[in-house]
Design an enzyme around this catalytic site. Structure first.
Site, PDB file in Angstrom:
ATOM      1  N   ARG A  74       0.858  -1.199   0.000  1.00  0.00           N
ATOM      2  CA  ARG A  74       0.000   0.000   0.000  1.00  0.00           C
ATOM      3  C   ARG A  74       0.888   1.241   0.000  1.00  0.00           C
ATOM      4  NH1 ARG A  74      -5.208  -1.174   0.411  1.00  0.00           N
ATOM      5  NH2 ARG A  74      -5.888  -3.020   1.571  1.00  0.00           N
ATOM      6  N   GLY A 111      -6.867  -0.986  -6.950  1.00  0.00           N
ATOM      7  CA  GLY A 111      -8.169  -0.445  -6.578  1.00  0.00           C
ATOM      8  C   GLY A 111      -8.206   1.073  -6.692  1.00  0.00           C
ATOM      9  N   THR A 134     -10.327  -5.387  -7.056  1.00  0.00           N
ATOM     10  CA  THR A 134     -10.600  -5.314  -5.619  1.00  0.00           C
ATOM     11  C   THR A 134     -11.794  -6.207  -5.275  1.00  0.00           C
ATOM     12  OG1 THR A 134     -11.442  -3.988  -3.774  1.00  0.00           O
ATOM     13  CG2 THR A 134     -11.927  -3.137  -5.937  1.00  0.00           C
ATOM     14  N   ASP A 136     -13.684  -5.445  -3.086  1.00  0.00           N
ATOM     15  CA  ASP A 136     -14.724  -4.535  -2.579  1.00  0.00           C
ATOM     16  C   ASP A 136     -15.731  -4.121  -3.667  1.00  0.00           C
ATOM     17  OD1 ASP A 136     -13.164  -4.655  -0.312  1.00  0.00           O
ATOM     18  OD2 ASP A 136     -12.214  -2.713  -0.630  1.00  0.00           O
ATOM     19  N   MET A 178     -15.676  -8.391   4.606  1.00  0.00           N
ATOM     20  CA  MET A 178     -14.820  -7.260   4.184  1.00  0.00           C
ATOM     21  C   MET A 178     -15.564  -6.371   3.186  1.00  0.00           C
ATOM     22  SD  MET A 178     -10.871  -8.315   3.662  1.00  0.00           S
ATOM     23  CE  MET A 178      -9.718  -8.238   5.015  1.00  0.00           C
ATOM     24  N   GLY A 179     -14.929  -5.317   2.759  1.00  0.00           N
ATOM     25  CA  GLY A 179     -15.558  -4.426   1.782  1.00  0.00           C
ATOM     26  C   GLY A 179     -15.191  -2.968   2.004  1.00  0.00           C
ATOM     27  N   HIS A 180     -14.374  -2.717   3.031  1.00  0.00           N
ATOM     28  CA  HIS A 180     -13.928  -1.357   3.343  1.00  0.00           C
ATOM     29  C   HIS A 180     -15.136  -0.453   3.574  1.00  0.00           C
ATOM     30  CE1 HIS A 180     -10.872   1.517   3.945  1.00  0.00           C
ATOM     31  NE2 HIS A 180     -11.004   2.174   2.803  1.00  0.00           N
ATOM     32  N   ARG A 275     -22.594 -15.061  18.669  1.00  0.00           N
ATOM     33  CA  ARG A 275     -21.210 -15.382  18.311  1.00  0.00           C
ATOM     34  C   ARG A 275     -20.817 -14.595  17.061  1.00  0.00           C
ATOM     35  NH1 ARG A 275     -21.199 -17.515  22.663  1.00  0.00           N
ATOM     36  NH2 ARG A 275     -20.645 -19.674  23.159  1.00  0.00           N
TER      37      ARG A 275
HETATM   38  O1  F6P Z   1      -9.570  -3.246  -0.259  1.00  0.00           O
HETATM   39  C1  F6P Z   1      -9.521  -4.605  -0.019  1.00  0.00           C
HETATM   40  C2  F6P Z   1      -9.574  -4.884   1.450  1.00  0.00           C
HETATM   41  O2  F6P Z   1      -9.477  -6.281   1.636  1.00  0.00           O
HETATM   42  C3  F6P Z   1     -10.783  -4.334   2.186  1.00  0.00           C
HETATM   43  O3  F6P Z   1     -11.927  -5.110   2.008  1.00  0.00           O
HETATM   44  C4  F6P Z   1     -10.269  -4.289   3.597  1.00  0.00           C
HETATM   45  O4  F6P Z   1     -10.937  -3.286   4.339  1.00  0.00           O
HETATM   46  C5  F6P Z   1      -8.824  -3.923   3.417  1.00  0.00           C
HETATM   47  O5  F6P Z   1      -8.467  -4.317   2.108  1.00  0.00           O
HETATM   48  C6  F6P Z   1      -7.896  -4.595   4.390  1.00  0.00           C
HETATM   49  O6  F6P Z   1      -6.637  -4.063   4.197  1.00  0.00           O
HETATM   50  P1  F6P Z   1      -5.284  -4.676   4.759  1.00  0.00           P
HETATM   51  O7  F6P Z   1      -4.959  -5.881   3.947  1.00  0.00           O
HETATM   52  O8  F6P Z   1      -4.310  -3.572   4.567  1.00  0.00           O
HETATM   53  O9  F6P Z   1      -5.550  -5.036   6.183  1.00  0.00           O
END
Ligand code: F6P
Length: 357
Positions: A74, A111, A134, A136, A178-180, A275
């Site tokens: 990143r 992405g 991505t 997402d 996930m999905g940001h 849970r």
């Molecule tokens: O953008 C892809 C993603 O997997 C998101 O869904 C998630 O929020 C983020 O990356 C996690 O990032 P990292 O791998 O830096 O923890």
């Protein structure tokens, strides 16, 4: 003769290799001579001149291979104009490495953030092509991103597995997807696996409505309830906060994520055992689905075609079943979110799925 650079940047996903293979195979078939430079670990490789000259053997047998043969990292877009710790101008460094290798084009897989930097490089005069990856699915201007369908399969498998144990134990289960900042993955995986409640960032929830939906199932004789909760899900109260206030609240939250907070609230208000399961990065891992392999072969083919035609500065997108070139300047910096009024959300509500709204 064509000389291209390849890089994969940001969080990885399935089918990055399949997409690069598509581009290289397309070019190998259609140009006399080809040189492919793979920059290692995303933009870092381009900034610091870490690359490998790749051969066709590197692209053999990788259609089904997860991850990325080039590595990824990143490199936040907002820091691209900030010199590194040694005072290096990153944008200038990337340009220098591009010119040093005499590249015809850079093929950039990534992405939203990656796309913004690709557009910056375009503005700086480099020839770039962007392939939208991505899990997402939040890239504006393409109907779907690669990685998304593969991740749906994994998130779906996780919810399917929870279903059987939830039924045995008559419990409430939360699966965090996930999905940001967007809810595509949660919506699709949740619907496909029969989740009873789906919570998305785009539709802020009211915890009392969530509990109402659980109680409704209990009254109907169902012993268990499954919630698919997006990692970015947000309550109505939190959605009303300013960005700064919300950030502060998250920083001070005693739970590891929103799902644990929701679980705690349900437990406190109903006395029901809850849970939480977080499949996390498994959703980005493993082999790409056949859909993604096919999509990436098509995106790769079009990327190669664009290079042969010297038509640069585009994202290669899927729009209404057709692969198209979309100018980066029209899409960079925009986010594709779930529309709460869309047909798919209405369909979900029609079959009784609660969004807690
Ligand atoms: O953008 C892809 C993603 O997997 C998101 O869904 C998630 O929020 C983020 O990356 C996690 O990032 P990292 O791998 O830096 O923890």
């Amino acid at each position: 003769m064509k000389r291209i650079g390849l890089l994969t940047s940001g969080g990885d996903c399935q089918a990055l290799n399949a997409a690069m293979r598509g581009v290289v195979k397309g070019l190998s078939e259609n140009v006399d001579q080809l040189e492919v430079y793979g920059f290692l670990n995303g933009y870092k490789g381009l900034i610091y001149g870490n690359y490998r000259l790749l051969s066709s053997a590197d692209f053999s047998g990788i259609l089904t291979k997860g991850g990325t043969i080039l590595g990824s990292s990143r490199q936040p877009f907002k820091l691209m104009r900030t010199p590194d710790e040694n005072g290096l101008d990153k944008v200038e460094a990337m340009k220098q490495n591009y010119y040093k290798l005499n590249l015809d084009c850079l093929v950039i897989l990534g992405g939203n953030g990656t796309q913004k930097t690709a557009n910056l490089l375009r503005e700086e005069g480099l020839n770039v092509i962007h392939l939208p990856k991505t899990i997402d699915n939040d890239i504006y201007g393409t109907d779907v991103t690669f990685g998304f369908q593969s991740a749906i399969n994994i998130a779906c498998d996780a919810i399917d597995c929870i279903h059987t144990t939830a039924a045995s134990h008559n419990r409430v289960f939360i699966v965090e997807v996930m999905g940001h900042k967007v809810g595509w993955l949660t919506l699709y995986a949740g619907m496909a696996s029969g989740a009873d409640i789906i919570l998305l960032p785009e539709i802020p929830y009211d915890i009392d409505k969530v509990i109402e939906a659980i109680n409704k199932r209990t009254k109907a004789g169902k012993g268990f309830t499954i919630l698919a909760v997006a990692e970015g899900a947000i309550s109505k109260e939190d959605a009303a906060l300013s960005k700064k206030e919300y950030k502060k609240k998250i920083a001070e939250r005693k739970f590891p994520s929103v799902s644990y907070e929701i679980a705690d609230e349900i437990q406190k208000k109903t006395g029901t055992e809850v849970r939480v399961t977080v499949p996390g990065h498994t959703q980005r891992g493993g082999s790409p689905s056949p859909y993604d392999r096919l999509l990436c072969t098509r995106l790769g083919a079009e990327g190669a075609k664009a290079i042969v035609e010297e038509d640069y500065g585009n994202m290669i997108a899927l729009i209404n079943g057709k692969i198209k070139r979309v100018p980066l300047e029209d899409v960079a910096g925009k986010l594709k979110m779930v529309d709460p009024d869309s047909q798919i959300v209405q369909d979900a509500k029609y079959v009784g799925i609660s969004f807690g709204d």
